[in-house]
Design a protein around this motif. Structure first.
Motif, PDB file in Angstrom:
ATOM      1  N   THR A 162       0.790  -1.213   0.078  1.00  0.00           N
ATOM      2  CA  THR A 162       0.081  -0.060  -0.071  1.00  0.00           C
ATOM      3  C   THR A 162       0.703   1.028   0.031  1.00  0.00           C
ATOM      4  OG1 THR A 162      -1.775  -1.222   1.117  1.00  0.00           O
ATOM      5  CG2 THR A 162      -2.003   1.289   1.171  1.00  0.00           C
ATOM      6  N   TYR A 163       0.603   2.261  -0.862  1.00  0.00           N
ATOM      7  CA  TYR A 163       1.213   3.434  -0.963  1.00  0.00           C
ATOM      8  C   TYR A 163       0.257   4.614  -0.949  1.00  0.00           C
ATOM      9  CZ  TYR A 163       4.332   7.078  -2.830  1.00  0.00           C
ATOM     10  OH  TYR A 163       4.737   8.523  -3.188  1.00  0.00           O
ATOM     11  N   GLU A 164       0.293   5.593   0.076  1.00  0.00           N
ATOM     12  CA  GLU A 164      -0.379   6.720   0.032  1.00  0.00           C
ATOM     13  C   GLU A 164       0.525   7.959   0.011  1.00  0.00           C
ATOM     14  OE1 GLU A 164      -3.275   4.818   3.321  1.00  0.00           O
ATOM     15  OE2 GLU A 164      -3.163   6.923   3.272  1.00  0.00           O
ATOM     16  N   ASN A 165       0.018   9.114  -0.632  1.00  0.00           N
ATOM     17  CA  ASN A 165       0.752  10.385  -1.274  1.00  0.00           C
ATOM     18  C   ASN A 165      -0.142  11.137  -1.711  1.00  0.00           C
ATOM     19  OD1 ASN A 165       2.775  12.147  -1.290  1.00  0.00           O
ATOM     20  ND2 ASN A 165       3.734  11.313  -2.812  1.00  0.00           N
ATOM     21  N   SER A 168      -3.653  10.332  -2.942  1.00  0.00           N
ATOM     22  CA  SER A 168      -3.910   9.329  -3.695  1.00  0.00           C
ATOM     23  C   SER A 168      -3.477   8.084  -2.876  1.00  0.00           C
ATOM     24  CB  SER A 168      -3.059   9.475  -4.880  1.00  0.00           C
ATOM     25  OG  SER A 168      -3.537  10.373  -5.776  1.00  0.00           O
ATOM     26  N   LYS A 169      -4.167   6.948  -3.061  1.00  0.00           N
ATOM     27  CA  LYS A 169      -3.729   5.564  -2.563  1.00  0.00           C
ATOM     28  C   LYS A 169      -3.570   4.484  -3.635  1.00  0.00           C
ATOM     29  CE  LYS A 169      -5.390   2.452   1.126  1.00  0.00           C
ATOM     30  NZ  LYS A 169      -6.308   2.191   2.150  1.00  0.00           N
ATOM     31  N   LYS A 191      -2.813   0.319  -3.840  1.00  0.00           N
ATOM     32  CA  LYS A 191      -2.887  -0.618  -3.388  1.00  0.00           C
ATOM     33  C   LYS A 191      -2.816  -1.699  -4.138  1.00  0.00           C
ATOM     34  CE  LYS A 191      -5.319  -3.098   0.728  1.00  0.00           C
ATOM     35  NZ  LYS A 191      -6.319  -3.009   1.491  1.00  0.00           N
ATOM     36  N   THR A 208      -6.127   1.784  -7.534  1.00  0.00           N
ATOM     37  CA  THR A 208      -5.937   3.189  -7.227  1.00  0.00           C
ATOM     38  C   THR A 208      -7.105   3.916  -6.611  1.00  0.00           C
ATOM     39  OG1 THR A 208      -6.160   4.104  -9.146  1.00  0.00           O
ATOM     40  CG2 THR A 208      -4.008   3.389  -8.632  1.00  0.00           C
ATOM     41  N   GLN A 209      -6.958   4.970  -5.700  1.00  0.00           N
ATOM     42  CA  GLN A 209      -8.324   5.587  -5.360  1.00  0.00           C
ATOM     43  C   GLN A 209      -7.779   6.991  -4.776  1.00  0.00           C
ATOM     44  OE1 GLN A 209      -8.703   3.434  -0.954  1.00  0.00           O
ATOM     45  NE2 GLN A 209     -10.236   2.984  -2.363  1.00  0.00           N
ATOM     46  N   GLN A 210      -8.651   8.156  -4.617  1.00  0.00           N
ATOM     47  CA  GLN A 210      -8.188   9.272  -3.945  1.00  0.00           C
ATOM     48  C   GLN A 210      -8.716   9.094  -2.515  1.00  0.00           C
ATOM     49  OE1 GLN A 210      -6.637  11.929  -5.594  1.00  0.00           O
ATOM     50  NE2 GLN A 210      -6.580  10.786  -7.369  1.00  0.00           N
ATOM     51  N   VAL A 211      -7.978   9.654  -1.668  1.00  0.00           N
ATOM     52  CA  VAL A 211      -8.337   9.552  -0.253  1.00  0.00           C
ATOM     53  C   VAL A 211      -8.473  11.110   0.392  1.00  0.00           C
ATOM     54  CG1 VAL A 211      -7.494   7.382   0.441  1.00  0.00           C
ATOM     55  CG2 VAL A 211      -5.969   9.486   0.532  1.00  0.00           C
ATOM     56  N   PRO A 252      -4.316  13.915   2.813  1.00  0.00           N
ATOM     57  CA  PRO A 252      -3.034  13.341   2.400  1.00  0.00           C
ATOM     58  C   PRO A 252      -2.091  12.702   3.430  1.00  0.00           C
ATOM     59  CG  PRO A 252      -3.085  15.813   2.245  1.00  0.00           C
ATOM     60  CD  PRO A 252      -4.517  15.472   2.695  1.00  0.00           C
TER      61      PRO A 252
END
Length: 167
Positions: free
Chosen positions: A23-26, A29-30, A32, A44-47, A50
């Motif tokens: 999992t990468y969040e930045n 954006s995320k 997984k 991919t999804q928008q969270v 940030p």
């Protein structure tokens, strides 16, 4: 957000490692990724907030710094490739993101080479995407003037693969 080349490199590294989930969040954006048996699933999804962090479920060897010069070298090759631009040349482009293969299997000859004649329904290569091998047809009648990509090279959607002198 990561560039497509960076995402490809991460997918390749995870595919070659024993990591089952990543999992990468930045910057809102995320990404997984999960491996299930013989396939890799990427979502991919928008969270909302940030939270820049990378959370691998298992430890992988640090290979990202060694991969970046290779990606830069590929980009330079791609921009230098279309050297024979001409108005009467047709470009056969990749209909998807994937891996370019010039032949049906490693021990067989390439579908086409420079100087070969092709018809509208002639298979010129394979683009492999997510373990599916897609035959790419010439869609024009003519002669292959130049092969613009190397066997096994990653290709983008719309990237020119061949130049064909139409008849």
């Amino acid at each position: 957000m990561l560039k497509i080349q960076e995402i490809r490199e991460i997918i390749k590294l995870i595919d070659q490692s024993n990591i089952d989930e990543f999992t990468y969040e930045n910057e809102g954006s995320k990404i997984k990724m999960k491996k299930h048996a013989a396939q890799t699933v990427v979502s991919t999804q928008q969270v909302a907030a940030p939270a820049p962090q990378a959370v691998p479920q298992q430890q992988a060897p640090p290979a990202q710094p060694n991969q970046q010069p290779t990606a830069a070298a590929e980009t330079k090759q791609e921009t230098a490739a279309p050297k024979q631009e001409d108005a009467n040349l047709h470009k056969i482009t990749s209909p998807m993101v994937g891996t370019f293969y010039a032949s049906p299997s490693p021990d067989q000859a390439a579908y086409v080479q420079e100087g070969d004649k092709v018809g509208e329904n002639s298979v010129v290569c394979i683009v492999e995407a997510m373990k599916l091998f897609n035959e790419i047809e010439a869609e024009v009648k003519g002669e292959i003037v130049e092969v613009l990509v190397d066997n096994g090279q990653l290709v983008e959607y719309g990237q020119p693969l061949f130049l064909v002198k139409t008849v």
